[in-house]
Write a protein that holds these residues in place. Sequence first.
Motif, short mmCIF file in Angstrom:
data_model
loop_
_atom_site.label_atom_id
_atom_site.label_comp_id
_atom_site.label_asym_id
_atom_site.label_seq_id
_atom_site.Cartn_x
_atom_site.Cartn_y
_atom_site.Cartn_z
N MET A 112 -59.75 -49.92 -19.59
CA MET A 112 -60.97 -48.96 -18.84
C MET A 112 -61.47 -49.65 -17.20
O MET A 112 -61.78 -48.97 -16.47
CB MET A 112 -61.59 -48.36 -19.95
CG MET A 112 -61.76 -47.04 -21.02
SD MET A 112 -62.91 -46.30 -20.86
CE MET A 112 -62.56 -44.64 -21.64
N SER A 113 -61.64 -50.87 -17.78
CA SER A 113 -62.20 -51.24 -16.18
C SER A 113 -61.28 -51.49 -15.30
O SER A 113 -60.90 -51.81 -14.53
CB SER A 113 -62.60 -52.65 -16.66
OG SER A 113 -61.22 -53.74 -17.30
N GLU A 114 -59.21 -51.31 -16.03
CA GLU A 114 -58.83 -51.23 -14.78
C GLU A 114 -58.07 -50.21 -14.73
O GLU A 114 -57.44 -50.26 -14.34
CB GLU A 114 -57.76 -52.38 -15.59
CG GLU A 114 -57.72 -53.36 -15.80
CD GLU A 114 -56.97 -54.48 -16.54
OE1 GLU A 114 -55.55 -53.76 -16.72
OE2 GLU A 114 -57.10 -55.76 -16.57
N PHE A 140 -54.85 -46.22 -19.25
CA PHE A 140 -54.31 -45.22 -20.34
C PHE A 140 -54.26 -46.47 -21.78
O PHE A 140 -53.25 -47.12 -20.81
CB PHE A 140 -53.42 -44.95 -20.58
CG PHE A 140 -53.37 -42.86 -19.76
CD1 PHE A 140 -54.56 -41.92 -20.18
CD2 PHE A 140 -52.74 -42.64 -18.37
CE1 PHE A 140 -54.66 -41.18 -19.39
CE2 PHE A 140 -53.45 -42.29 -17.90
CZ PHE A 140 -53.97 -40.86 -18.47
N GLY A 141 -54.84 -46.60 -22.79
CA GLY A 141 -54.60 -48.03 -23.33
C GLY A 141 -54.29 -47.38 -24.79
O GLY A 141 -54.27 -47.92 -25.80
N PHE A 142 -53.64 -46.52 -24.95
CA PHE A 142 -53.42 -45.82 -26.74
C PHE A 142 -51.67 -46.49 -26.59
O PHE A 142 -51.61 -47.28 -27.71
CB PHE A 142 -52.88 -44.24 -26.44
CG PHE A 142 -52.28 -44.13 -27.98
CD1 PHE A 142 -53.07 -44.08 -29.49
CD2 PHE A 142 -51.39 -43.87 -28.41
CE1 PHE A 142 -52.86 -43.95 -30.53
CE2 PHE A 142 -50.87 -43.61 -29.22
CZ PHE A 142 -51.35 -43.79 -31.06
N GLU A 143 -50.86 -46.69 -25.67
CA GLU A 143 -49.56 -47.25 -25.46
C GLU A 143 -50.09 -48.69 -26.23
O GLU A 143 -49.02 -49.58 -26.43
CB GLU A 143 -48.76 -47.14 -24.49
CG GLU A 143 -48.33 -45.58 -24.47
CD GLU A 143 -49.10 -44.30 -23.81
OE1 GLU A 143 -49.15 -43.72 -23.55
OE2 GLU A 143 -50.61 -44.57 -23.42
N GLU A 144 -50.69 -49.37 -25.10
CA GLU A 144 -51.11 -51.05 -25.16
C GLU A 144 -51.78 -51.00 -26.93
O GLU A 144 -51.74 -52.12 -27.81
CB GLU A 144 -52.44 -51.00 -24.53
CG GLU A 144 -52.36 -52.42 -24.31
CD GLU A 144 -53.28 -52.73 -23.60
OE1 GLU A 144 -54.01 -54.02 -23.24
OE2 GLU A 144 -53.54 -52.50 -22.59
N THR A 145 -52.52 -49.78 -27.41
CA THR A 145 -53.36 -50.29 -29.02
C THR A 145 -52.51 -50.35 -29.36
O THR A 145 -52.49 -50.84 -30.43
CB THR A 145 -54.10 -48.82 -28.39
OG1 THR A 145 -55.42 -48.90 -27.69
CG2 THR A 145 -55.17 -49.10 -30.81
N ALA A 146 -51.04 -49.22 -29.72
CA ALA A 146 -49.89 -49.32 -30.32
C ALA A 146 -49.38 -49.94 -30.54
O ALA A 146 -48.96 -50.70 -31.38
CB ALA A 146 -49.80 -47.78 -30.48
N TYR A 147 -48.78 -50.63 -29.67
CA TYR A 147 -48.35 -52.07 -30.16
C TYR A 147 -49.05 -53.32 -30.24
O TYR A 147 -48.17 -53.88 -30.79
CB TYR A 147 -48.41 -52.54 -27.74
CG TYR A 147 -46.52 -53.24 -27.69
CD1 TYR A 147 -45.94 -53.59 -27.79
CD2 TYR A 147 -47.51 -54.59 -28.76
CE1 TYR A 147 -45.35 -54.89 -27.17
CE2 TYR A 147 -46.78 -55.93 -28.16
CZ TYR A 147 -45.39 -56.08 -27.93
OH TYR A 147 -44.70 -57.42 -27.53
N ALA A 153 -57.75 -36.45 -20.42
CA ALA A 153 -56.65 -37.36 -20.42
C ALA A 153 -57.43 -38.23 -20.14
O ALA A 153 -56.86 -38.87 -21.78
CB ALA A 153 -55.41 -37.38 -19.81
N LYS A 154 -57.59 -39.23 -20.55
CA LYS A 154 -58.73 -40.93 -20.38
C LYS A 154 -59.54 -39.76 -21.61
O LYS A 154 -59.17 -40.71 -22.39
CB LYS A 154 -59.62 -40.88 -19.14
CG LYS A 154 -58.38 -41.24 -17.99
CD LYS A 154 -57.95 -42.43 -17.89
CE LYS A 154 -56.80 -42.58 -16.63
NZ LYS A 154 -57.14 -42.74 -15.68
#
Length: 456
Positions: free
Chosen positions: A90-92, A95-102, A232-233
């Motif tokens: 979020m500081s950048e 979106f974070g879900f794809e990163e979390t999934a990885y 979306a966020k």
Amino acid sequence: MQCQHSDTSMDFIKSLCGEFQKHNQIDPAYYEKYDVKRGLRNADGTGVMAGVTQIGNVLGYYVQDGERNPMEGRLIYRGIDVNDLVDGFMSEDRFGFEETAYLLLFGALPTREQLALFKGALSAHQALPNMFTEDMILKAPSADVMNKLARAVLALYSYDDAPEDRSLESELRKAIALTARVPTIAAHAFAAKRHYYDQESLYLHRPQEGLSVAENFLWSVRHDNQFTQEEAKLLDLCLVLHAEHGGGNNSAFACRVLSSSGTDIYSAISAAIGSLKGPRHGGANKKVMEMFGYIEEGVWDWKDEEEIRAFLGKLLTREAGDGSGLIYGMGHAIYTLSDPRAVLLKKFARNLAASKGMLDEFQLYEAVERLTPEVFHGVKGESKVVCANVDLYSGLVYKMMGIPQELYTPLFAVARMVGWCAHRIEEVCNPGNKIIRPAYKAVAPLRPFIPLDQRG
């Protein structure tokens, strides 16, 4: 489309219910006599240790001198606190879900190049197999999207060239495909439900390249494809917070139980979806919204804490609500002082409520969260620490975004898919794991077989 049953058949089944109850009552004393861990939980409420995992951890108390002590809740993905994970992307402004999934699938945060390749792999698998929507969703629609989701995932077996291949490469390929396809399945199942059961027009949207999972879901379920970046966020945050919750939660454990038998990934994941559908698990967010319908109707002044307190007491004594005696969205099997998912969602929900003109409703939720512990103690006479869980605020967030209730639990499944797949792969790719087979104490007395003509 519904099956018809004759009155004679139904009367016979009703008579069998009485016959069943006569022969199938288990004395509650047996559980204590044989030290049975009901719900696979110890007497102090802690879970029975059934395995080890590197994927996720849920902390809500610490044990000192043999006693449980409350603490602020923590949710940890692959060793990383979810608060740090959320703050990071979020500081950048990403979106974070794809990163979390990885992270959940592979065990480490991706580099920029790895993340781009992973997003590309997800995008390449978003589209469903040719004629899948027509044959597997539209020809057999369901009034419940979770039911359709489970059946559709099971049907994907028939579209896989190597469904029984349990090599690591094959399992990872299927995990990526499932993570990418389930949002599309959920959106199309919802469209079919609205068309065939609610007599609305049928809108089927194809996922768009370049959009995040959260953006694509909003694009797919809305007739006009319109959504804001704020929506979306926030949906992306919901997906991140629901992606994983340790190996002991009911749906992840169901996935691991089936996986331990050696069955295919589609069978294991459809079982997890069936588990999540239950109102004691993922279906709880819908029960929260149903409960607040009762509260908003039964409490005249939403700012009168005494009136709210009195109504909460009626919920606990089964005089109001659905008669369950529960205040949905409050309490958790592990979290005591706080649920970190609820804390994060509440923070962002406040801003959304202000922008949507729904602050009064948001403050009613806050009042229920604040007052429930003292009402619970007053009615139940127990000193158990009770906090708000994620379901208290997730339904409100979805409501403020205009997402229909039929999609609340399917959205949970969309997020949790990657967590289930991670647990599945950990179960099947660790050579030391055995088939999960707990014991049940048989308490039926031995008796002789009686010839048919001699039975009363």
